[in-house]
Design a protein around this motif. Structure first.
Motif, PDB file in Angstrom:
ATOM      1  N   ALA A   1       0.331  28.394  14.168  1.00 36.79           N
ATOM      2  CA  ALA A   1       0.049  29.348  15.233  1.00 36.79           C
ATOM      3  C   ALA A   1      -1.312  29.036  15.834  1.00 36.79           C
ATOM      4  CB  ALA A   1       0.074  30.779  14.686  1.00 36.79           C
ATOM      5  N   ALA A   2      -1.581  29.555  17.006  1.00 33.01           N
ATOM      6  CA  ALA A   2      -2.888  29.383  17.621  1.00 33.01           C
ATOM      7  C   ALA A   2      -3.974  29.927  16.687  1.00 33.01           C
ATOM      8  CB  ALA A   2      -2.936  30.099  18.963  1.00 33.01           C
ATOM      9  N   ASN A   3      -5.065  29.176  16.560  1.00 31.55           N
ATOM     10  CA  ASN A   3      -6.216  29.504  15.724  1.00 31.55           C
ATOM     11  C   ASN A   3      -5.986  29.253  14.230  1.00 31.55           C
ATOM     12  OD1 ASN A   3      -7.780  30.393  17.986  1.00 31.55           O
ATOM     13  ND2 ASN A   3      -6.655  32.341  17.932  1.00 31.55           N
ATOM     14  N   ASP A   4      -4.806  28.748  13.852  1.00 36.60           N
ATOM     15  CA  ASP A   4      -4.622  28.307  12.462  1.00 36.60           C
ATOM     16  C   ASP A   4      -5.509  27.101  12.202  1.00 36.60           C
ATOM     17  OD1 ASP A   4      -2.799  30.187  11.659  1.00 36.60           O
ATOM     18  OD2 ASP A   4      -1.037  28.895  11.844  1.00 36.60           O
ATOM     19  N   LYS A   5      -6.022  27.023  10.963  1.00 33.22           N
ATOM     20  CA  LYS A   5      -6.744  25.820  10.553  1.00 33.22           C
ATOM     21  C   LYS A   5      -5.751  24.848   9.923  1.00 33.22           C
ATOM     22  CE  LYS A   5      -9.662  25.656   6.990  1.00 33.22           C
ATOM     23  NZ  LYS A   5     -10.910  25.762   6.183  1.00 33.22           N
ATOM     24  N   MET A   6      -5.802  23.628  10.375  1.00 34.02           N
ATOM     25  CA  MET A   6      -4.910  22.599   9.857  1.00 34.02           C
ATOM     26  C   MET A   6      -5.748  21.509   9.187  1.00 34.02           C
ATOM     27  SD  MET A   6      -2.246  20.120  11.929  1.00 34.02           S
ATOM     28  CE  MET A   6      -3.582  19.466  12.915  1.00 34.02           C
ATOM     29  N   LYS A   7      -5.327  21.091   7.996  1.00 31.75           N
ATOM     30  CA  LYS A   7      -5.992  20.002   7.301  1.00 31.75           C
ATOM     31  C   LYS A   7      -4.948  19.003   6.825  1.00 31.75           C
ATOM     32  CE  LYS A   7      -8.975  18.864   3.360  1.00 31.75           C
ATOM     33  NZ  LYS A   7      -9.721  19.393   2.185  1.00 31.75           N
ATOM     34  N   ILE A   8      -5.203  17.730   7.055  1.00 27.66           N
ATOM     35  CA  ILE A   8      -4.324  16.657   6.621  1.00 27.66           C
ATOM     36  C   ILE A   8      -5.101  15.757   5.664  1.00 27.66           C
ATOM     37  CG2 ILE A   8      -2.771  14.804   7.344  1.00 27.66           C
ATOM     38  CD1 ILE A   8      -2.111  17.568   8.467  1.00 27.66           C
ATOM     39  N   GLU A   9      -4.488  15.435   4.538  1.00 27.52           N
ATOM     40  CA  GLU A   9      -5.071  14.510   3.572  1.00 27.52           C
ATOM     41  C   GLU A   9      -4.136  13.322   3.391  1.00 27.52           C
ATOM     42  OE1 GLU A   9      -7.553  17.417   0.531  1.00 27.52           O
ATOM     43  OE2 GLU A   9      -5.465  16.913   0.067  1.00 27.52           O
TER      44      GLU A   9
ATOM     45  N   ASP B   1       0.854  -1.193   0.000  1.00 26.17           N
ATOM     46  CA  ASP B   1       0.000   0.000   0.000  1.00 26.17           C
ATOM     47  C   ASP B   1       0.891   1.244   0.000  1.00 26.17           C
ATOM     48  OD1 ASP B   1      -2.903  -0.953   0.425  1.00 26.17           O
ATOM     49  OD2 ASP B   1      -1.785  -2.067   1.943  1.00 26.17           O
ATOM     50  N   CYS B   2       0.537   2.226  -0.849  1.00 23.83           N
ATOM     51  CA  CYS B   2       1.329   3.448  -0.960  1.00 23.83           C
ATOM     52  C   CYS B   2       0.442   4.666  -0.736  1.00 23.83           C
ATOM     53  CB  CYS B   2       1.987   3.540  -2.341  1.00 23.83           C
ATOM     54  SG  CYS B   2       3.186   2.231  -2.667  1.00 23.83           S
ATOM     55  N   TYR B   3       1.041   5.714  -0.172  1.00 29.51           N
ATOM     56  CA  TYR B   3       0.272   6.882   0.216  1.00 29.51           C
ATOM     57  C   TYR B   3       1.044   8.172  -0.074  1.00 29.51           C
ATOM     58  CZ  TYR B   3      -1.598   3.057   3.071  1.00 29.51           C
ATOM     59  OH  TYR B   3      -2.080   1.847   3.496  1.00 29.51           O
ATOM     60  N   TRP B   4       0.260   9.254  -0.214  1.00 21.59           N
ATOM     61  CA  TRP B   4       0.812  10.607  -0.353  1.00 21.59           C
ATOM     62  C   TRP B   4       0.176  11.459   0.737  1.00 21.59           C
ATOM     63  CZ3 TRP B   4      -0.276  14.077  -5.283  1.00 21.59           C
ATOM     64  CH2 TRP B   4       0.448  15.280  -5.175  1.00 21.59           C
ATOM     65  N   VAL B   5       0.997  12.033   1.632  1.00 24.35           N
ATOM     66  CA  VAL B   5       0.511  12.863   2.732  1.00 24.35           C
ATOM     67  C   VAL B   5       0.566  14.325   2.302  1.00 24.35           C
ATOM     68  CG1 VAL B   5       0.807  13.490   5.148  1.00 24.35           C
ATOM     69  CG2 VAL B   5       1.426  11.181   4.372  1.00 24.35           C
ATOM     70  N   ARG B   6      -0.556  15.016   2.425  1.00 22.94           N
ATOM     71  CA  ARG B   6      -0.643  16.425   2.028  1.00 22.94           C
ATOM     72  C   ARG B   6      -1.179  17.236   3.201  1.00 22.94           C
ATOM     73  NH1 ARG B   6      -1.843  17.223  -3.704  1.00 22.94           N
ATOM     74  NH2 ARG B   6      -3.663  18.442  -3.105  1.00 22.94           N
ATOM     75  N   ALA B   7      -0.522  18.350   3.510  1.00 15.15           N
ATOM     76  CA  ALA B   7      -0.909  19.191   4.647  1.00 15.15           C
ATOM     77  C   ALA B   7      -1.250  20.596   4.173  1.00 15.15           C
ATOM     78  CB  ALA B   7       0.214  19.244   5.680  1.00 15.15           C
ATOM     79  N   TYR B   8      -2.258  21.187   4.809  1.00 12.94           N
ATOM     80  CA  TYR B   8      -2.692  22.559   4.509  1.00 12.94           C
ATOM     81  C   TYR B   8      -2.655  23.380   5.788  1.00 12.94           C
ATOM     82  CZ  TYR B   8      -4.928  20.503   0.323  1.00 12.94           C
ATOM     83  OH  TYR B   8      -5.183  19.835  -0.849  1.00 12.94           O
ATOM     84  N   ARG B   9      -2.292  24.651   5.656  1.00 14.24           N
ATOM     85  CA  ARG B   9      -2.416  25.615   6.746  1.00 14.24           C
ATOM     86  C   ARG B   9      -3.289  26.756   6.253  1.00 14.24           C
ATOM     87  NH1 ARG B   9       3.075  27.682   8.893  1.00 14.24           N
ATOM     88  NH2 ARG B   9       3.065  28.799   6.899  1.00 14.24           N
ATOM     89  N   ASN B  10      -4.439  26.931   6.920  1.00 12.74           N
ATOM     90  CA  ASN B  10      -5.395  27.978   6.514  1.00 12.74           C
ATOM     91  C   ASN B  10      -5.730  27.870   5.028  1.00 12.74           C
ATOM     92  OD1 ASN B  10      -5.411  29.016   9.162  1.00 12.74           O
ATOM     93  ND2 ASN B  10      -3.576  30.246   8.724  1.00 12.74           N
ATOM     94  N   ASP B  11      -6.023  26.627   4.596  1.00  9.12           N
ATOM     95  CA  ASP B  11      -6.467  26.294   3.232  1.00  9.12           C
ATOM     96  C   ASP B  11      -5.381  26.442   2.173  1.00  9.12           C
ATOM     97  OD1 ASP B  11      -9.107  25.737   4.092  1.00  9.12           O
ATOM     98  OD2 ASP B  11      -9.582  27.873   4.070  1.00  9.12           O
TER      99      ASP B  11
END
Length: 305
Positions: free
Chosen positions: A222-230, A170-180
């Motif tokens: 930073a505090a109150n940043d939106k974080m999204k992980i895919e 199984d293979c994966y790609w990790v993608r991260a977002y900060r404030n979209d």
């Protein structure tokens, strides 16, 4: 002793002048090539396939779109999903007609068909399974010296938690977002083979190893940043493609390798036709998790971190 000093002086002067020869390198492309950027997911949202043309090496102009193409993704059930260039900008888009509609189903194969000019191209990719992201944790971090590339010196370091499926490959790609905003620098490309970095890593069926989990934080939050992980499931050929992209894009220094085109999985429909394209086609299932950084929920800093 003075004579010896003068001898060294002229030797150094001679070595310096030996490096002033002008070398002219021909960098103009003899022929443009079509570039196909086709990453399609199982999310119920607009999907985009980008078509562009290569440019000369030193051309710093805008990307040249490839317009007027026919772009279709076919399911293994022969269902067509046309992608349309609505704005004539090389972005070919499929839009869901009803809420919840999506192209992909895990376990099925899909074929890409592109007709550009007189040439026809195709590729096949399979949608692999993807595990859910169970949770994220974050802790306060402060580096003793300022990190390079204008990264933050102080903030919150985040880790995500997910477990690889049992069964190797199984293979994966990790993608991260900060404030979209996606972290999309080449050195921020994080891929995993099972729960580790590469085949044979004895990480099958395990929790992803710490360096991969830390890909949730290419930079501090930073505090109150939106974080999204895919977490994208990707076929093995896409794993090696992204590995080559990362290596080629960060290639530099005295040990740099000679640059070359990265192999593609997109072929000319006419096998006797030498006309080739660049790019890649892959289909992915996606799991994701979003949260807002709340300092009150930060965990104690782990030892060694």
């Amino acid at each position: 002793m003075k004579r010896i000093h003068w001898i060294y002086f002229f030797l150094i002067l001679g070595l310096g002048s030996a490096c002033t020869d002008v070398i002219e390198i021909e960098t103009e492309a003899s022929e443009t090539q079509l570039v196909i950027d086709a990453w399609v997911t199982d999310e119920s949202k607009a999907q985009t396939i980008k078509l562009s043309l290569t440019q000369p090496y030193f051309d710093q102009g805008n990307i040249v779109p490839a317009i007027g193409a026919t772009v279709i993704v076919f399911s293994e059930d022969s269902i067509p999903y046309p992608f349309v260039d609505l704005k004539n900008d090389g972005n070919y888009v499929w839009q869901p007609k009803i809420a919840g509609e999506k192209i992909l189903t895990v376990g099925k194969q899909y074929a890409l068909y592109v007709k550009y000019g007189e040439e026809e191209y195709f590729s096949i990719s399979k949608v692999n399974r993807v595990p859910p992201i169970d949770s994220v944790n974050y802790f306060q971090q402060k580096y003793p010296v300022s990190p390079p590339d204008d990264l933050r010196q102080e903030g919150y370091q985040a880790d995500f938690y997910a477990r690889d499926f049992a069964g190797e490959g199984d293979c994966y790609w990790v993608r991260a977002y900060r404030n979209d905003t996606l972290f999309n620098k080449p050195e921020q490309i994080t891929i995993a083979y099972d729960g580790g970095f590469s085949p044979g890593g004895a990480a099958d069926g395990l929790l992803f190893i710490i360096p991969i989990r830390a890909a949730a934080s290419p930079d501090l939050y930073a505090a109150n940043d939106k974080m999204k992980i895919e977490l994208f499931s990707i076929p093995q050929e896409a794993f090696f493609f992204l590995q080559l992209v990362r290596t080629a894009s960060t290639n530099g220094g005295i040990f740099a390798t000679v640059p070359s085109n990265i192999p593609t999985n997109i072929q000319n429909l006419d096998q006797n036709n030498p006309k080739k394209v660049l790019g890649f086609f892959a289909v992915s299932a996606v799991s994701s998790l979003e949260t807002v950084i709340d300092g009150r929920k930060a965990i104690p800093k782990p030892s060694g971190r």
